[in-house]
Design a protein around this motif. Structure first.
Motif, PDB file in Angstrom:
ATOM      1  N   LYS A  28     -10.792 -79.933 -24.660  1.00 50.04           N
ATOM      2  CA  LYS A  28      -9.735 -80.985 -24.433  1.00 50.04           C
ATOM      3  C   LYS A  28      -8.591 -80.339 -23.446  1.00 50.04           C
ATOM      4  O   LYS A  28      -7.504 -80.630 -23.496  1.00 50.04           O
ATOM      5  N   LEU A  29      -8.764 -79.022 -22.985  1.00 51.77           N
ATOM      6  CA  LEU A  29      -7.815 -78.502 -22.270  1.00 51.77           C
ATOM      7  C   LEU A  29      -7.784 -78.993 -20.567  1.00 51.77           C
ATOM      8  O   LEU A  29      -8.865 -79.697 -20.151  1.00 51.77           O
ATOM      9  N   PRO A  30      -6.832 -78.758 -19.839  1.00 47.97           N
ATOM     10  CA  PRO A  30      -6.768 -79.134 -18.552  1.00 47.97           C
ATOM     11  C   PRO A  30      -7.845 -78.572 -17.518  1.00 47.97           C
ATOM     12  O   PRO A  30      -8.713 -77.587 -18.003  1.00 47.97           O
ATOM     13  N   ALA A 138       4.462 -72.974 -21.695  1.00 44.02           N
ATOM     14  CA  ALA A 138       3.824 -71.731 -21.233  1.00 44.02           C
ATOM     15  C   ALA A 138       2.342 -72.244 -20.451  1.00 44.02           C
ATOM     16  O   ALA A 138       2.049 -71.689 -19.385  1.00 44.02           O
ATOM     17  N   TYR A 139       1.578 -72.911 -21.351  1.00 50.04           N
ATOM     18  CA  TYR A 139       0.336 -73.184 -20.758  1.00 50.04           C
ATOM     19  C   TYR A 139       0.012 -74.407 -20.299  1.00 50.04           C
ATOM     20  O   TYR A 139      -0.981 -74.839 -19.852  1.00 50.04           O
ATOM     21  N   GLY A 140       1.195 -75.440 -20.519  1.00 49.93           N
ATOM     22  CA  GLY A 140       0.969 -76.598 -19.993  1.00 49.93           C
ATOM     23  C   GLY A 140      -0.209 -77.560 -20.889  1.00 49.93           C
ATOM     24  O   GLY A 140      -0.534 -78.511 -20.096  1.00 49.93           O
ATOM     25  N   LEU A 141      -0.343 -77.107 -21.874  1.00 44.00           N
ATOM     26  CA  LEU A 141      -1.165 -77.971 -22.828  1.00 44.00           C
ATOM     27  C   LEU A 141      -0.885 -79.252 -23.362  1.00 44.00           C
ATOM     28  O   LEU A 141       0.344 -79.370 -23.473  1.00 44.00           O
ATOM     29  N   GLY A 145      -5.367 -80.711 -26.984  1.00 41.35           N
ATOM     30  CA  GLY A 145      -5.535 -79.289 -26.927  1.00 41.35           C
ATOM     31  C   GLY A 145      -4.747 -78.339 -27.681  1.00 41.35           C
ATOM     32  O   GLY A 145      -5.425 -77.355 -28.536  1.00 41.35           O
ATOM     33  N   ILE A 146      -3.530 -78.533 -27.998  1.00 40.76           N
ATOM     34  CA  ILE A 146      -2.725 -77.674 -28.700  1.00 40.76           C
ATOM     35  C   ILE A 146      -3.264 -77.893 -30.476  1.00 40.76           C
ATOM     36  O   ILE A 146      -3.415 -77.027 -31.040  1.00 40.76           O
ATOM     37  N   ALA A 147      -3.552 -79.134 -30.771  1.00 43.73           N
ATOM     38  CA  ALA A 147      -3.770 -79.400 -32.033  1.00 43.73           C
ATOM     39  C   ALA A 147      -5.435 -78.522 -32.462  1.00 43.73           C
ATOM     40  O   ALA A 147      -5.603 -78.199 -33.325  1.00 43.73           O
ATOM     41  N   LYS A 148      -6.091 -78.794 -31.491  1.00 42.11           N
ATOM     42  CA  LYS A 148      -7.530 -78.179 -31.562  1.00 42.11           C
ATOM     43  C   LYS A 148      -7.129 -76.772 -31.547  1.00 42.11           C
ATOM     44  O   LYS A 148      -7.898 -75.876 -32.443  1.00 42.11           O
TER      45      LYS A 148
END
Length: 185
Positions: A28-30, A138-141, A145-148
């Motif tokens: 679920k990342l960019p 920093a990563y633009g998540l 995606g962060i939760a995962k």
């Protein structure tokens, strides 16, 4: 590469859209992260075919092999991102980006510039807020995606809430003064 290995490579490469879809669904990342994962997948498959020759019948369908490699590379990518974020939130912010080619003095200067700000953020934010803030900024998540990445009890809602609170703290006058963003009158 043998002719049979070349044929298998071409058959697997015809599934490029499946690789992208699985990479995205797993992380679920960019898009840029899915492209990084895709590159890892093709390198792994090519290296396997070049070193060991064509896959035999024991492996099963080529697509199944490719999808397994994709899922493994996606999980490995998530692990790498999580470890880099933990290192960044720790004591070495230069590890956030790969600065292997950067001038060592520039790296030392970046560390010197970021160290006081990171100390303030560590004092003001909870560990969860700090991790979420770093991954988002920093990563633009995004929250899923962060939760995962963070796993455990992290949910989309808790990530959004932590990020909202962290940003509110950053806008506060007290934190702004400590970070040197606001001039003390």
């Amino acid at each position: 590469m043998s002719p049979e290995a070349q044929r298998q490579w071409e058959l697997m490469y015809a599934n490029v859209r499946s690789v992208r879809r699985i990479a995205y669904q797993t992380t679920k990342l960019p898009v840029w992260a899915s492209e990084d994962i895709e590159s890892r997948v093709w390198l792994a498959v090519y290296t396997r075919l070049k070193r060991s020759g064509p896959l035999d019948e024991r492996i099963g369908r080529l697509e199944s092999y490719l999808w397994t490699v994709t899922r493994r590379e996606a999980v490995a990518y998530l692990t790498d991102v999580r470890q880099r974020a933990e290192c960044f939130v720790g004591d070495d912010p230069y590890l956030l980006d790969n600065l292997a080619n950067a001038h060592p003095r520039a790296e030392e200067q970046a560390l010197a510039d970021l160290a006081p700000a990171m100390a303030v953020l560590r004092q003001e934010f909870s560990d969860f807020q700090l991790n979420v803030f770093v991954l988002a900024e920093a990563y633009g998540l995004k929250a899923p995606g962060i939760a995962k990445l963070l796993g455990g009890t992290a949910t989309n809602e808790s990530v959004r809430d932590a990020l909202r609170h962290a940003r509110r703290k950053l806008r506060s006058e007290r934190v702004g003064l400590r970070l040197g963003v606001l001039a003390d009158e």
